[in-house]
Scaffold this motif. Structure first.
Motif, PDB file in Angstrom:
ATOM      1  N   THR A   1       1.973 -17.150  54.748  1.00 22.69           N
ATOM      2  CA  THR A   1       3.149 -18.141  54.897  1.00 22.69           C
ATOM      3  C   THR A   1       3.041 -19.110  53.650  1.00 22.69           C
ATOM      4  O   THR A   1       3.968 -19.846  53.637  1.00 22.69           O
ATOM      5  CB  THR A   1       2.782 -18.894  56.137  1.00 22.69           C
ATOM      6  N   ARG A   2       2.363 -18.948  52.701  1.00 24.60           N
ATOM      7  CA  ARG A   2       2.342 -19.970  51.524  1.00 24.60           C
ATOM      8  C   ARG A   2       2.213 -19.037  50.042  1.00 24.60           C
ATOM      9  O   ARG A   2       3.211 -19.443  49.328  1.00 24.60           O
ATOM     10  CB  ARG A   2       1.098 -20.743  51.371  1.00 24.60           C
ATOM     11  N   ASP A   3       1.617 -18.176  49.993  1.00 24.49           N
ATOM     12  CA  ASP A   3       1.702 -17.314  48.758  1.00 24.49           C
ATOM     13  C   ASP A   3       1.776 -15.675  49.101  1.00 24.49           C
ATOM     14  O   ASP A   3       1.112 -15.349  50.442  1.00 24.49           O
ATOM     15  CB  ASP A   3       0.275 -17.312  48.017  1.00 24.49           C
ATOM     16  N   VAL A   4       2.175 -14.740  48.423  1.00 18.06           N
ATOM     17  CA  VAL A   4       2.277 -13.636  48.620  1.00 18.06           C
ATOM     18  C   VAL A   4       1.626 -12.715  47.656  1.00 18.06           C
ATOM     19  O   VAL A   4       0.910 -12.049  47.887  1.00 18.06           O
ATOM     20  CB  VAL A   4       3.706 -12.906  48.905  1.00 18.06           C
ATOM     21  N   PHE A   5       1.855 -13.269  46.242  1.00 14.60           N
ATOM     22  CA  PHE A   5       0.865 -12.787  45.286  1.00 14.60           C
ATOM     23  C   PHE A   5      -0.064 -13.612  44.818  1.00 14.60           C
ATOM     24  O   PHE A   5       0.619 -14.733  44.694  1.00 14.60           O
ATOM     25  CB  PHE A   5       1.731 -12.079  44.348  1.00 14.60           C
ATOM     26  N   ALA A   6      -1.252 -13.181  44.628  1.00 15.41           N
ATOM     27  CA  ALA A   6      -2.182 -14.172  43.846  1.00 15.41           C
ATOM     28  C   ALA A   6      -2.081 -14.437  42.648  1.00 15.41           C
ATOM     29  O   ALA A   6      -1.611 -13.681  41.727  1.00 15.41           O
ATOM     30  CB  ALA A   6      -3.582 -13.740  44.245  1.00 15.41           C
ATOM     31  N   SER A   7      -2.296 -15.691  42.055  1.00 12.56           N
ATOM     32  CA  SER A   7      -2.396 -16.218  40.670  1.00 12.56           C
ATOM     33  C   SER A   7      -3.426 -15.229  39.817  1.00 12.56           C
ATOM     34  O   SER A   7      -4.283 -14.811  40.469  1.00 12.56           O
ATOM     35  CB  SER A   7      -2.268 -17.489  40.436  1.00 12.56           C
ATOM     36  N   ASP A   8      -2.993 -15.255  38.361  1.00 12.32           N
ATOM     37  CA  ASP A   8      -3.982 -14.827  37.461  1.00 12.32           C
ATOM     38  C   ASP A   8      -5.519 -15.361  37.736  1.00 12.32           C
ATOM     39  O   ASP A   8      -6.461 -14.595  37.768  1.00 12.32           O
ATOM     40  CB  ASP A   8      -3.841 -14.592  36.196  1.00 12.32           C
ATOM     41  N   ASP A   9      -5.607 -16.639  37.988  1.00 10.90           N
ATOM     42  CA  ASP A   9      -6.791 -17.211  38.274  1.00 10.90           C
ATOM     43  C   ASP A   9      -7.370 -16.960  39.376  1.00 10.90           C
ATOM     44  O   ASP A   9      -8.629 -16.823  39.442  1.00 10.90           O
ATOM     45  CB  ASP A   9      -6.399 -18.825  38.077  1.00 10.90           C
ATOM     46  N   LEU A  10      -6.922 -16.763  40.411  1.00 10.26           N
ATOM     47  CA  LEU A  10      -7.367 -16.277  41.528  1.00 10.26           C
ATOM     48  C   LEU A  10      -7.841 -14.764  41.682  1.00 10.26           C
ATOM     49  O   LEU A  10      -8.856 -14.471  42.131  1.00 10.26           O
ATOM     50  CB  LEU A  10      -6.195 -16.428  42.936  1.00 10.26           C
ATOM     51  N   LEU A  11      -6.958 -13.930  41.027  1.00  9.81           N
ATOM     52  CA  LEU A  11      -7.140 -12.588  40.904  1.00  9.81           C
ATOM     53  C   LEU A  11      -8.759 -12.443  40.036  1.00  9.81           C
ATOM     54  O   LEU A  11      -9.530 -11.628  40.340  1.00  9.81           O
ATOM     55  CB  LEU A  11      -6.064 -11.510  40.191  1.00  9.81           C
ATOM     56  N   LYS A  12      -8.674 -13.277  39.375  1.00  8.51           N
ATOM     57  CA  LYS A  12      -9.845 -13.117  38.217  1.00  8.51           C
ATOM     58  C   LYS A  12     -11.266 -13.663  39.245  1.00  8.51           C
ATOM     59  O   LYS A  12     -12.409 -12.827  39.034  1.00  8.51           O
ATOM     60  CB  LYS A  12      -9.918 -14.348  37.300  1.00  8.51           C
ATOM     61  N   LEU A  13     -11.188 -14.539  40.373  1.00  7.35           N
ATOM     62  CA  LEU A  13     -12.252 -14.956  41.051  1.00  7.35           C
ATOM     63  C   LEU A  13     -12.619 -13.709  42.041  1.00  7.35           C
ATOM     64  O   LEU A  13     -13.687 -13.359  42.117  1.00  7.35           O
ATOM     65  CB  LEU A  13     -11.847 -15.890  41.907  1.00  7.35           C
ATOM     66  N   ILE A  14     -11.745 -12.940  42.579  1.00  5.01           N
ATOM     67  CA  ILE A  14     -12.042 -11.811  43.458  1.00  5.01           C
ATOM     68  C   ILE A  14     -12.456 -10.687  42.659  1.00  5.01           C
ATOM     69  O   ILE A  14     -13.284  -9.894  43.071  1.00  5.01           O
ATOM     70  CB  ILE A  14     -10.645 -11.466  44.266  1.00  5.01           C
ATOM     71  N   LEU A  15     -11.758 -10.697  41.178  1.00  9.27           N
ATOM     72  CA  LEU A  15     -12.307  -9.366  40.701  1.00  9.27           C
ATOM     73  C   LEU A  15     -13.591  -9.277  40.122  1.00  9.27           C
ATOM     74  O   LEU A  15     -14.258  -8.398  39.792  1.00  9.27           O
ATOM     75  CB  LEU A  15     -11.235  -8.948  39.615  1.00  9.27           C
ATOM     76  N   THR A  16     -13.959 -10.564  39.840  1.00 13.13           N
ATOM     77  CA  THR A  16     -15.697 -10.493  39.172  1.00 13.13           C
ATOM     78  C   THR A  16     -16.476 -10.258  39.937  1.00 13.13           C
ATOM     79  O   THR A  16     -17.676 -10.023  39.856  1.00 13.13           O
ATOM     80  CB  THR A  16     -15.769 -12.117  38.621  1.00 13.13           C
ATOM     81  N   ASN A  17     -16.064 -10.198  41.538  1.00 14.04           N
ATOM     82  CA  ASN A  17     -17.096  -9.913  42.432  1.00 14.04           C
ATOM     83  C   ASN A  17     -16.685  -8.200  42.790  1.00 14.04           C
ATOM     84  O   ASN A  17     -17.387  -7.769  43.966  1.00 14.04           O
ATOM     85  CB  ASN A  17     -17.077 -10.497  43.776  1.00 14.04           C
ATOM     86  N   ALA A  18     -15.837  -7.678  42.043  1.00 15.95           N
ATOM     87  CA  ALA A  18     -15.239  -6.209  42.730  1.00 15.95           C
ATOM     88  C   ALA A  18     -16.350  -5.197  41.713  1.00 15.95           C
ATOM     89  O   ALA A  18     -16.872  -5.576  40.843  1.00 15.95           O
ATOM     90  CB  ALA A  18     -14.010  -5.925  42.570  1.00 15.95           C
TER      91      ALA A  18
END
Length: 189
Positions: free
Chosen positions: A172-189
């Motif tokens: 309801t607010r965002d559909v695609f994550a910003s690059d900053d948010l992607l970096k947070l999830i990908l550092t744990n991937a």
């Protein structure tokens, strides 16, 4: 029908924020790592050596570890929950295999696990290898709904992992994550 606490008998309650102590969160992440390593190369058969009752008990044990891994944005642990030949039906799918859905799902994980947002699972129900759950994410400051969904997993316990997932998601607010948010999830991937 009588109201019920869906978390009765589970090791942690993720129906709303603030119910799981920090030390227990650490234990759940450790257990998630252990469970992720139990998946066998071949989907184990259901039978006298691996019963539906055992599978359901393992799915009940697994559930809080999944919730904590998502709240902490642990993409590495979330990926290990799936079988390599996962079938995933959703409005953007269908996806076949964990590589096919990874490009899309990383955005979802980043949005629902972003700092200042808390994901909750008010309903979770188990039946053998089936787990049905509903989830919702709230902005911790504004209390607005970020996203919600309804999911059915078919998970053959710790030895099998999740081999089928069907999900309805609404962002309801965002559909695609910003690059900053992607970096947070990908550092744990």
């Amino acid at each position: 029908m009588a109201r019920q606490n869906y978390y009765e008998g589970l090791s942690a309650d993720y129906s709303r924020p603030g119910l799981v102590e920090k030390d227990h969160q650490v234990k759940l992440i450790q257990r998630s790592e252990e469970i992720g390593n139990l998946q066998e190369a071949e989907l184990p058969a259901i039978g006298p050596d691996y019963t539906l009752e055992q599978i359901e008990a393992e799915n009940r044990e697994f559930w809080p570890t999944h919730c904590e891994a998502l709240r902490q944005g642990r993409g590495d642990l979330l990926t290990k929950e799936y079988r390599p030949d996962l079938v995933y039906h959703c409005q953007d799918g269908p996806y076949h295999g964990i590589k096919e859905q990874a490009q899309r799902e990383k955005h979802w994980w980043a949005i629902i696990a972003q700092p200042g947002v808390t994901m909750c699972w008010p309903i979770v129900q188990f039946w053998g290898e089936f787990t049905h759950f509903e989830w919702i994410c709230f902005d911790d400051e504004t209390h607005e709904q970020i996203a919600k969904g309804s999911v059915c997993w078919v998970r053959r316990g710790h030895r099998g992992g999740c081999y089928y997932k069907s999900e309805q998601l609404t962002f309801t607010r965002d559909v695609f994550a910003s690059d900053d948010l992607l970096k947070l999830i990908l550092t744990n991937a």
